[in-house]
Design a protein around this motif. Structure first.
Motif, PDB file in Angstrom:
ATOM      1  N   ALA A 191      37.346  32.684  39.232  1.00  0.00           N
ATOM      2  CA  ALA A 191      38.184  31.843  39.670  1.00  0.00           C
ATOM      3  C   ALA A 191      39.006  31.074  38.450  1.00  0.00           C
ATOM      4  CB  ALA A 191      37.277  30.603  40.428  1.00  0.00           C
ATOM      5  N   GLY A 192      37.984  30.797  37.189  1.00  0.00           N
ATOM      6  CA  GLY A 192      38.736  30.122  35.880  1.00  0.00           C
ATOM      7  C   GLY A 192      39.880  31.058  35.519  1.00  0.00           C
ATOM      8  N   ALA A 193      39.626  32.444  35.474  1.00  0.00           N
ATOM      9  CA  ALA A 193      40.570  33.443  34.955  1.00  0.00           C
ATOM     10  C   ALA A 193      41.897  33.374  35.913  1.00  0.00           C
ATOM     11  CB  ALA A 193      39.593  34.846  34.806  1.00  0.00           C
ATOM     12  N   LEU A 194      41.571  33.406  37.184  1.00  0.00           N
ATOM     13  CA  LEU A 194      42.599  33.409  37.813  1.00  0.00           C
ATOM     14  C   LEU A 194      43.507  32.277  37.906  1.00  0.00           C
ATOM     15  CD1 LEU A 194      41.321  34.629  41.438  1.00  0.00           C
ATOM     16  CD2 LEU A 194      42.516  35.833  39.943  1.00  0.00           C
ATOM     17  N   GLU A 195      43.097  31.064  37.578  1.00  0.00           N
ATOM     18  CA  GLU A 195      43.777  30.033  37.471  1.00  0.00           C
ATOM     19  C   GLU A 195      44.650  29.928  36.198  1.00  0.00           C
ATOM     20  OE1 GLU A 195      41.412  26.551  37.797  1.00  0.00           O
ATOM     21  OE2 GLU A 195      41.521  26.464  39.973  1.00  0.00           O
ATOM     22  N   GLU A 196      43.839  30.729  35.205  1.00  0.00           N
ATOM     23  CA  GLU A 196      44.565  30.779  33.819  1.00  0.00           C
ATOM     24  C   GLU A 196      45.649  31.909  33.906  1.00  0.00           C
ATOM     25  OE1 GLU A 196      41.704  31.711  30.897  1.00  0.00           O
ATOM     26  OE2 GLU A 196      40.483  29.679  31.041  1.00  0.00           O
ATOM     27  N   GLN A 197      45.656  33.002  34.453  1.00  0.00           N
ATOM     28  CA  GLN A 197      46.624  33.989  34.547  1.00  0.00           C
ATOM     29  C   GLN A 197      47.600  33.902  35.468  1.00  0.00           C
ATOM     30  OE1 GLN A 197      44.229  37.372  35.146  1.00  0.00           O
ATOM     31  NE2 GLN A 197      42.851  37.025  33.703  1.00  0.00           N
ATOM     32  N   SER A 198      47.439  32.963  36.577  1.00  0.00           N
ATOM     33  CA  SER A 198      48.504  33.060  37.584  1.00  0.00           C
ATOM     34  C   SER A 198      48.842  31.617  37.894  1.00  0.00           C
ATOM     35  CB  SER A 198      48.232  33.873  38.669  1.00  0.00           C
ATOM     36  OG  SER A 198      49.533  33.766  39.844  1.00  0.00           O
ATOM     37  N   SER A 199      49.910  30.985  37.589  1.00  0.00           N
ATOM     38  CA  SER A 199      50.162  29.729  38.506  1.00  0.00           C
ATOM     39  C   SER A 199      50.377  29.639  39.903  1.00  0.00           C
ATOM     40  CB  SER A 199      51.563  29.318  37.811  1.00  0.00           C
ATOM     41  OG  SER A 199      52.567  30.218  38.185  1.00  0.00           O
ATOM     42  N   GLN A 200      50.931  31.055  40.459  1.00  0.00           N
ATOM     43  CA  GLN A 200      50.787  31.360  41.942  1.00  0.00           C
ATOM     44  C   GLN A 200      49.537  31.026  42.543  1.00  0.00           C
ATOM     45  OE1 GLN A 200      53.718  31.641  43.364  1.00  0.00           O
ATOM     46  NE2 GLN A 200      53.143  32.241  45.319  1.00  0.00           N
ATOM     47  N   LEU A 201      48.527  31.775  41.902  1.00  0.00           N
ATOM     48  CA  LEU A 201      47.122  31.664  42.463  1.00  0.00           C
ATOM     49  C   LEU A 201      46.383  30.496  42.210  1.00  0.00           C
ATOM     50  CD1 LEU A 201      45.873  35.449  41.680  1.00  0.00           C
ATOM     51  CD2 LEU A 201      46.486  34.406  43.932  1.00  0.00           C
ATOM     52  N   ALA A 202      46.671  29.781  41.206  1.00  0.00           N
ATOM     53  CA  ALA A 202      46.334  28.422  40.657  1.00  0.00           C
ATOM     54  C   ALA A 202      46.485  27.400  41.856  1.00  0.00           C
ATOM     55  CB  ALA A 202      46.848  27.993  39.453  1.00  0.00           C
ATOM     56  N   ARG A 203      47.709  27.680  42.764  1.00  0.00           N
ATOM     57  CA  ARG A 203      47.922  26.713  43.535  1.00  0.00           C
ATOM     58  C   ARG A 203      46.860  26.573  44.824  1.00  0.00           C
ATOM     59  NH1 ARG A 203      50.444  26.359  48.978  1.00  0.00           N
ATOM     60  NH2 ARG A 203      50.494  28.732  48.954  1.00  0.00           N
ATOM     61  N   SER A 250      38.916  27.487  41.691  1.00  0.00           N
ATOM     62  CA  SER A 250      37.701  26.839  41.203  1.00  0.00           C
ATOM     63  C   SER A 250      37.053  25.702  41.958  1.00  0.00           C
ATOM     64  CB  SER A 250      37.849  26.439  39.652  1.00  0.00           C
ATOM     65  OG  SER A 250      38.472  27.370  38.776  1.00  0.00           O
ATOM     66  N   GLN A 251      37.887  25.029  42.437  1.00  0.00           N
ATOM     67  CA  GLN A 251      37.600  24.124  43.654  1.00  0.00           C
ATOM     68  C   GLN A 251      36.788  24.664  44.628  1.00  0.00           C
ATOM     69  OE1 GLN A 251      40.535  21.688  45.773  1.00  0.00           O
ATOM     70  NE2 GLN A 251      39.741  20.026  44.295  1.00  0.00           N
ATOM     71  N   ILE A 252      37.252  25.946  45.455  1.00  0.00           N
ATOM     72  CA  ILE A 252      36.708  26.770  46.492  1.00  0.00           C
ATOM     73  C   ILE A 252      35.636  27.148  46.037  1.00  0.00           C
ATOM     74  CG2 ILE A 252      37.037  28.648  47.848  1.00  0.00           C
ATOM     75  CD1 ILE A 252      39.941  28.320  47.860  1.00  0.00           C
ATOM     76  N   VAL A 253      35.344  27.662  44.841  1.00  0.00           N
ATOM     77  CA  VAL A 253      34.072  28.070  44.493  1.00  0.00           C
ATOM     78  C   VAL A 253      32.848  27.086  44.209  1.00  0.00           C
ATOM     79  CG1 VAL A 253      32.932  29.354  42.360  1.00  0.00           C
ATOM     80  CG2 VAL A 253      35.019  30.165  43.322  1.00  0.00           C
ATOM     81  N   LEU A 254      33.635  26.023  43.483  1.00  0.00           N
ATOM     82  CA  LEU A 254      32.379  24.725  43.633  1.00  0.00           C
ATOM     83  C   LEU A 254      31.952  24.301  44.902  1.00  0.00           C
ATOM     84  CD1 LEU A 254      31.447  22.385  41.968  1.00  0.00           C
ATOM     85  CD2 LEU A 254      33.414  21.312  42.328  1.00  0.00           C
ATOM     86  N   GLY A 255      33.048  24.408  46.129  1.00  0.00           N
ATOM     87  CA  GLY A 255      32.459  24.010  47.356  1.00  0.00           C
ATOM     88  C   GLY A 255      31.590  25.051  47.826  1.00  0.00           C
ATOM     89  N   LEU A 256      31.724  26.208  47.562  1.00  0.00           N
ATOM     90  CA  LEU A 256      30.792  27.605  47.864  1.00  0.00           C
ATOM     91  C   LEU A 256      29.395  27.310  47.267  1.00  0.00           C
ATOM     92  CD1 LEU A 256      30.156  30.454  49.035  1.00  0.00           C
ATOM     93  CD2 LEU A 256      30.992  31.319  46.860  1.00  0.00           C
ATOM     94  N   ALA A 257      29.531  26.817  46.000  1.00  0.00           N
ATOM     95  CA  ALA A 257      28.121  26.546  45.607  1.00  0.00           C
ATOM     96  C   ALA A 257      27.453  25.366  45.996  1.00  0.00           C
ATOM     97  CB  ALA A 257      28.391  26.410  43.929  1.00  0.00           C
ATOM     98  N   THR A 258      28.279  24.225  46.304  1.00  0.00           N
ATOM     99  CA  THR A 258      27.505  23.450  46.973  1.00  0.00           C
ATOM    100  C   THR A 258      26.955  23.629  48.389  1.00  0.00           C
ATOM    101  OG1 THR A 258      29.056  21.714  45.953  1.00  0.00           O
ATOM    102  CG2 THR A 258      27.818  21.003  47.958  1.00  0.00           C
ATOM    103  N   ALA A 259      27.674  24.319  49.348  1.00  0.00           N
ATOM    104  CA  ALA A 259      27.219  24.836  50.364  1.00  0.00           C
ATOM    105  C   ALA A 259      26.003  25.804  50.541  1.00  0.00           C
ATOM    106  CB  ALA A 259      28.276  25.666  51.118  1.00  0.00           C
ATOM    107  N   LEU A 260      26.057  26.671  49.329  1.00  0.00           N
ATOM    108  CA  LEU A 260      25.037  27.549  49.191  1.00  0.00           C
ATOM    109  C   LEU A 260      23.641  26.950  48.606  1.00  0.00           C
ATOM    110  CD1 LEU A 260      26.719  30.789  47.816  1.00  0.00           C
ATOM    111  CD2 LEU A 260      25.629  30.511  50.181  1.00  0.00           C
ATOM    112  N   ASN A 261      23.775  26.011  47.788  1.00  0.00           N
ATOM    113  CA  ASN A 261      22.684  25.223  47.326  1.00  0.00           C
ATOM    114  C   ASN A 261      22.004  24.748  48.500  1.00  0.00           C
ATOM    115  OD1 ASN A 261      22.748  26.072  44.716  1.00  0.00           O
ATOM    116  ND2 ASN A 261      24.220  24.495  44.125  1.00  0.00           N
ATOM    117  N   HIS A 262      22.839  23.802  49.131  1.00  0.00           N
ATOM    118  CA  HIS A 262      22.067  23.325  50.509  1.00  0.00           C
ATOM    119  C   HIS A 262      21.529  24.481  51.423  1.00  0.00           C
ATOM    120  CE1 HIS A 262      24.830  19.578  50.317  1.00  0.00           C
ATOM    121  NE2 HIS A 262      24.008  19.547  49.394  1.00  0.00           N
ATOM    122  N   GLU A 263      22.208  25.498  51.663  1.00  0.00           N
ATOM    123  CA  GLU A 263      21.458  26.512  52.638  1.00  0.00           C
ATOM    124  C   GLU A 263      20.164  27.128  52.132  1.00  0.00           C
ATOM    125  OE1 GLU A 263      23.654  28.996  55.007  1.00  0.00           O
ATOM    126  OE2 GLU A 263      25.619  27.522  54.934  1.00  0.00           O
TER     127      GLU A 263
END
Length: 546
Positions: free
Chosen positions: A174-186, A190-203
């Motif tokens: 996620a960090g590499a994508l944000e650095e390499q592409s402004s199109q994908l950074a939109r 990283s925020q999506i992966v953070l939400g994923l980590a939170t959800a999985l830690n709960h589960e």
């Protein structure tokens, strides 16, 4: 590069497995982003099988094969209808389907360890055949010695190590994508992966789900029409949860409900009221209300199960949502525009075009009773058109509202959720502005003002001290300053060339004038000088005009 090498060295086996699956399903572009393109044999091997499938289908199958982390990632992406087209989110929604059940032998040791004894010693009855299996857990039926029917939810063994490795890899990607592409950074990976980590830690900790269930049960403790299963904490641990069995049916069609002696309209009304009460009053709501998690019970009661994924709203966000829903219900485009601008953050928006799109959105809903699910889907399409991104909590809520509206339509195809919602909106808004609510907000505002007042003298003293010492810095951002710099540079170069040329011209002119060269009796150099002067005046006038 060094960071990629460290990640690869730490999780090489898992990274190779992920890349192999992606390439096998024709998703080699994603594998290339990971930096591994050595597994080309796999790409050739299954090409024929994957060619018949669409890209969204191939992605879904790849996520299913990669396991719980990626299944959950797909489920989160399925909620981002503000970012992804329906062709992708509709396919990713199928990730909610059942997974292959593990045999009892794979779970027996872990279950006995968590219960402290064999299941048959703890329960009066225990069925070792699971009634449901998902990517994270399996569910079994049992009966307590008191006679109460319960379900036992058990996490699959060995999940945590794989999930931790997956999250490390996804965080890096996620960090590499944000650095390499402004199109994908939109898309804020990283925020999506953070939400994923939170959800999985709960589960990964079933006590979190049990706590969510108990909190919502307390909210409806005095409501006999809403059933939330009770938790048996004596046998609940991070890897195992025991809860009350809810004897209901998943709503599939109105005829199914009629055959069971139930009233679809009453069920739809009670389900809508309960869900919107979670959102608007308690600000804690079931984030995955698909038909398998919303039950129709005897007596036209509504039951909610599986609280592994819940959403929470701050009071400020709840108030913004109130204004938005009120604007949609009242068909007021201005309120919709204001809410979306507030949520879009720093994104630049063409206001005139955006206001026209909001009015077109309302016109599209027609004069018939508004379908909330369709209205929100159209609204999210408008958000995608303007390349905006909603905050994650609202994206999750909008998707849950669309899913809940779909369940309500199964209960009663003619159900008007907006008509049910309007009095609830009015009641919540009035409660906010009643003396008690206003007094509470004024007290909070007064406390903030008092805190700010206590800090003000110190802030002023610090600022005055820096002014006296000449250490106040100004950080200004001027747009297009680069263009101005280049224009000034070109002007300076042009001026320098002109000055040097003029100096040489002044030096050489007397000698040329004395040379006496003529053409047809006309002095050559005075004639050239006159032409050059006229041309220069013309060019100067043209440049000044521009």
């Amino acid at each position: 590069m060094l960071k990629m090498m460290l990640v690869t060295a730490r999780d090489r086996v898992r990274l190779t497995e992920i890349t192999s699956v992606l390439i096998r399903y024709g998703l080699q572009d994603i594998a290339r982003m990971l930096g591994l393109t050595t597994l080309r044999d796999t790409l050739r091997r299954d090409r024929e099988r994957t060619q018949a499938q669409s890209m969204p289908e191939r992605l879904r199958h790849a996520l299913e094969e990669l396991g719980p982390t990626f299944v959950k990632l797909g489920q989160i992406l399925a909620t981002r209808t503000d970012l992804l087209d329906p062709v992708w989110t509709d396919e990713l929604e199928k990730l909610h389907s059942q997974a292959r059940a593990l045999p009892w032998e794979s779970l027996a040791e872990q279950i006995c360890e968590d219960l402290g004894a064999e299941p048959e010693q703890i329960f009066a009855e225990f069925d070792r055949t699971p009634i449901a299996a998902a990517s994270m857990a399996q569910i079994y039926r049992a009966r307590l010695h008191s006679g109460e029917a319960v379900v036992v939810k058990v996490l699959r063994p060995g999940l945590e190590r794989t999930i931790r490795a997956d999250l490390r890899l996804l965080t890096f990607l996620a960090g590499a994508l944000e650095e390499q592409s402004s199109q994908l950074a939109r898309y804020h990976p990283s925020q999506i992966v953070l939400g994923l980590a939170t959800a999985l830690n709960h589960e990964l900790d079933l006590t979190q789900e049990a706590s969510n269930c108990e909190q919502i049960a307390r909210c409806f403790a005095d409501d006999p029409q809403v059933v939330i299963p009770a938790i048996h904490w004596a046998w609940t641990s991070p890897r195992l949860m025991v809860q009350e069995f809810v004897p209901g049916m998943a709503p599939e069609s109105p005829q199914q409900l009629i055959d069971a002696g139930l009233d679809g309209h009453i069920l739809a009304r009670e389900g809508a009221r309960a869900f919107m009460e979670m959102v608007l009053e308690h600000r804690l709501w079931h984030a995955d209300p698909h038909p398998g998690n919303v039950m129709a019970l005897e007596g036209n009661r509504v039951g909610f199960i599986d609280f592994g994924m819940v959403g929470r709203l701050s009071e400020r966000r709840r108030n913004q949502l109130l204004m938005m829903l009120d604007a949609i219900a009242g068909r007021q485009s201005e309120g919709i525009v204001n809410a979306l601008i507030e949520w879009s953050g720093d994104e630049a928006i063409d206001i005139n075009r955006f206001e026209l799109a909001a009015q077109n959105f309302l016109d599209k809903q027609g004069s018939a009773p508004m379908k909330l699910g369709k209205a929100l889907a159209d609204l999210l399409a408008m958000v995608r058109e303007f390349r905006l991104a909603l905050p994650p909590d609202l994206a999750l809520l909008f998707k849950a509202l669309i899913t809940a509206d779909g369940v309500l339509q199964r209960l009663d195809p003619g159900f008007d959720i907006v008509a049910t919602l309007r009095p609830m909106l009015r009641e919540v808004v009035l409660r906010r502005y009643r003396p008690g609510g206003a007094r509470r907000r004024l007290m909070a505002l007064g406390a903030q003002a008092l805190d700010a007042g206590e800090e003000l003298p110190q802030t002023l003293r610090l600022m005055l001290r820096r002014l006296k010492m000449g250490k106040v810095n100004a950080d200004l951002e001027i747009k297009n300053i680069g263009l101005l710099s280049r224009a000034l540079e070109r002007a300076a170069v042009t001026l320098a060339i002109a000055v040097v040329t003029a100096a040489f011209a002044l030096g050489i002119t007397p000698w040329l004038m004395e040379s006496g060269w003529r053409i047809w009796g006309i002095p050559v150099f005075p004639l050239f000088g006159l032409l050059a002067c006229g041309t220069g005046i013309f060019l100067l006038a043209l440049r000044l005009r521009r």
